[in-house]
Scaffold this motif. Structure first.
Motif, PDB file in Angstrom:
ATOM      1  N   GLN A 108      37.159  47.329 -29.032  1.00 51.17           N
ATOM      2  CA  GLN A 108      38.056  46.097 -29.775  1.00 51.17           C
ATOM      3  C   GLN A 108      39.637  46.096 -29.322  1.00 51.17           C
ATOM      4  OE1 GLN A 108      36.137  43.958 -31.906  1.00 51.17           O
ATOM      5  NE2 GLN A 108      34.796  45.384 -30.808  1.00 51.17           N
ATOM      6  N   THR A 109      39.855  46.453 -28.113  1.00 46.57           N
ATOM      7  CA  THR A 109      41.112  46.287 -27.341  1.00 46.57           C
ATOM      8  C   THR A 109      42.430  46.956 -28.376  1.00 46.57           C
ATOM      9  OG1 THR A 109      41.159  44.154 -28.049  1.00 46.57           O
ATOM     10  CG2 THR A 109      40.666  44.358 -25.762  1.00 46.57           C
ATOM     11  N   PRO A 110      42.148  48.060 -28.489  1.00 46.32           N
ATOM     12  CA  PRO A 110      43.380  48.775 -29.462  1.00 46.32           C
ATOM     13  C   PRO A 110      44.513  48.714 -28.864  1.00 46.32           C
ATOM     14  CG  PRO A 110      41.740  50.409 -28.806  1.00 46.32           C
ATOM     15  CD  PRO A 110      41.129  49.262 -28.394  1.00 46.32           C
ATOM     16  N   ASP A 111      44.544  48.779 -27.356  1.00 46.31           N
ATOM     17  CA  ASP A 111      46.060  48.990 -26.592  1.00 46.31           C
ATOM     18  C   ASP A 111      46.658  47.291 -27.220  1.00 46.31           C
ATOM     19  OD1 ASP A 111      46.116  51.144 -25.598  1.00 46.31           O
ATOM     20  OD2 ASP A 111      45.069  50.461 -23.696  1.00 46.31           O
ATOM     21  N   TYR A 112      46.094  46.375 -27.248  1.00 44.52           N
ATOM     22  CA  TYR A 112      46.492  45.069 -27.793  1.00 44.52           C
ATOM     23  C   TYR A 112      46.812  44.922 -29.269  1.00 44.52           C
ATOM     24  CZ  TYR A 112      47.214  40.139 -28.883  1.00 44.52           C
ATOM     25  OH  TYR A 112      47.793  38.926 -29.352  1.00 44.52           O
ATOM     26  N   TRP A 113      45.948  45.531 -30.111  1.00 41.15           N
ATOM     27  CA  TRP A 113      45.961  45.359 -31.715  1.00 41.15           C
ATOM     28  C   TRP A 113      47.074  46.279 -32.111  1.00 41.15           C
ATOM     29  CZ3 TRP A 113      44.955  40.567 -33.190  1.00 41.15           C
ATOM     30  CH2 TRP A 113      44.118  40.033 -32.631  1.00 41.15           C
ATOM     31  N   TYR A 114      46.940  47.572 -31.696  1.00 41.25           N
ATOM     32  CA  TYR A 114      47.265  48.653 -32.635  1.00 41.25           C
ATOM     33  C   TYR A 114      49.014  48.517 -32.603  1.00 41.25           C
ATOM     34  CZ  TYR A 114      48.655  52.837 -34.643  1.00 41.25           C
ATOM     35  OH  TYR A 114      49.332  53.638 -35.573  1.00 41.25           O
ATOM     36  N   PRO A 115      49.557  48.016 -31.294  1.00 44.19           N
ATOM     37  CA  PRO A 115      51.037  48.017 -31.386  1.00 44.19           C
ATOM     38  C   PRO A 115      51.544  46.645 -32.389  1.00 44.19           C
ATOM     39  CG  PRO A 115      50.441  48.063 -29.289  1.00 44.19           C
ATOM     40  CD  PRO A 115      49.106  47.967 -30.048  1.00 44.19           C
ATOM     41  N   LEU A 116      50.515  45.657 -32.537  1.00 43.30           N
ATOM     42  CA  LEU A 116      51.088  44.620 -33.637  1.00 43.30           C
ATOM     43  C   LEU A 116      50.905  45.309 -34.727  1.00 43.30           C
ATOM     44  CD1 LEU A 116      49.007  41.512 -31.786  1.00 43.30           C
ATOM     45  CD2 LEU A 116      51.306  42.127 -31.945  1.00 43.30           C
ATOM     46  N   GLN A 117      50.093  46.096 -35.295  1.00 40.61           N
ATOM     47  CA  GLN A 117      49.951  46.758 -36.597  1.00 40.61           C
ATOM     48  C   GLN A 117      50.894  47.619 -36.853  1.00 40.61           C
ATOM     49  OE1 GLN A 117      47.230  45.639 -38.497  1.00 40.61           O
ATOM     50  NE2 GLN A 117      48.400  46.719 -40.306  1.00 40.61           N
ATOM     51  N   THR A 118      51.690  48.413 -35.672  1.00 41.60           N
ATOM     52  CA  THR A 118      52.653  49.313 -35.786  1.00 41.60           C
ATOM     53  C   THR A 118      53.912  48.319 -35.993  1.00 41.60           C
ATOM     54  OG1 THR A 118      51.523  50.855 -34.445  1.00 41.60           O
ATOM     55  CG2 THR A 118      53.981  50.998 -34.561  1.00 41.60           C
ATOM     56  N   GLN A 119      54.336  47.220 -35.515  1.00 41.79           N
ATOM     57  CA  GLN A 119      55.228  46.168 -35.852  1.00 41.79           C
ATOM     58  C   GLN A 119      55.209  46.091 -37.492  1.00 41.79           C
ATOM     59  OE1 GLN A 119      55.408  42.546 -33.757  1.00 41.79           O
ATOM     60  NE2 GLN A 119      55.612  43.800 -31.815  1.00 41.79           N
TER      61      GLN A 119
END
Ligand SMILES: [Zn+2]
Length: 247
Positions: free
Chosen positions: A207-218
């Protein structure tokens, strides 16, 4: 004159404080929260989500706090997440791994990814699933959201809770860029759980965590700035729900 990001954060914090006055405590403290611990009954916590990954991204730190103190947490996914080219077994294996990392158990509500149905039959079916799990606390995605599966799960869960005579606690949560118009009233400090949350999110490797995870971290940084923690997850407790059930 420019408005800085810090101004925005500060104003958001004031807004959150203002909204909480007269309502629920903005910060639940260690003393007023239900705690498992020696001699205390374990809580059964059910975290619903439109897809595998939603509970982990939205509440992964909070889930880890519950399981660390001995509570029993089930991640109830509305569907198995299958979506071409990724088949169900791959998505379910990812969810199993994510749950292992958080000390939780996966479960599925039997709907189909991208084809959520909300009708009388599905209200009944969903209610049976939740009643079977017998939660003390239910977490639900906020119903103003970009994804129809998230909306559907949220509506089914609210109906189930109301028909249960609100006998367990009910909290809304948010997920990255999908949730809209969400203003938390309670926060959980997840700084110590952030690494495990990240690992659980990355378990959903398809699920492309490299894209989604930084957004969740913000988002968790922002919620931390609002609530005085380094990193936090934000929740809205339904005003008719019992409180003090966050870890
Ligand atoms: Zn989703």
């Amino acid at each position: 004159m420019g408005v800085t990001r810090r101004d925005i954060l500060m104003n958001a914090g004031k807004l959150a404080s203002g909204l909480a006055i007269g309502g629920t405590a903005l910060h639940a403290t260690g003393e007023d929260r239900a705690a498992a611990g020696p001699g205390k009954r374990k809580l059964k916590v059910v975290v619903t989500g439109g897809h595998p990954g939603d509970p982990e991204y939205g509440c992964g730190g909070t889930i880890a706090r519950y399981t660390d103190r001995g509570d029993d947490v089930v991640l109830l996914y509305m569907n198995n997440g299958a979506w071409p080219p990724t088949p169900a077994p791959v998505r379910m294996a990812e969810a199993k791994k994510a749950c292992e990392i958080l000390g939780a158990t996966p479960a599925y509500a039997g709907q189909v990814n991208g084809h959520a149905i909300v009708d009388n039959a599905h209200y009944d079916e969903f209610r049976k699933v939740i009643d079977g799990l017998a939660p003390d606390v239910l977490f639900v995605q906020w119903p103003i959201d970009h994804h129809p599966d998230h909306l559907a799960m949220s509506i089914l869960a609210l109906d189930t809770w109301l028909k249960s005579d609100r006998k367990y606690a009910f909290y809304y949560y948010e997920v990255g860029q999908d949730t809209m118009m969400f203003q938390p009233t309670e926060f959980v400090d997840i700084a110590a759980q952030a690494a495990r949350k990240r690992e659980a999110c990355y378990a959903h490797a398809s699920q492309t965590p490299d894209y989604w995870y930084p957004l969740q971290t913000q988002l968790s940084d922002f919620r931390g700035a609002e609530s005085g923690y380094k990193s936090a997850e934000g929740f809205v407790r339904h005003w008719m729900s019992k409180g003090n059930m966050l870890p």
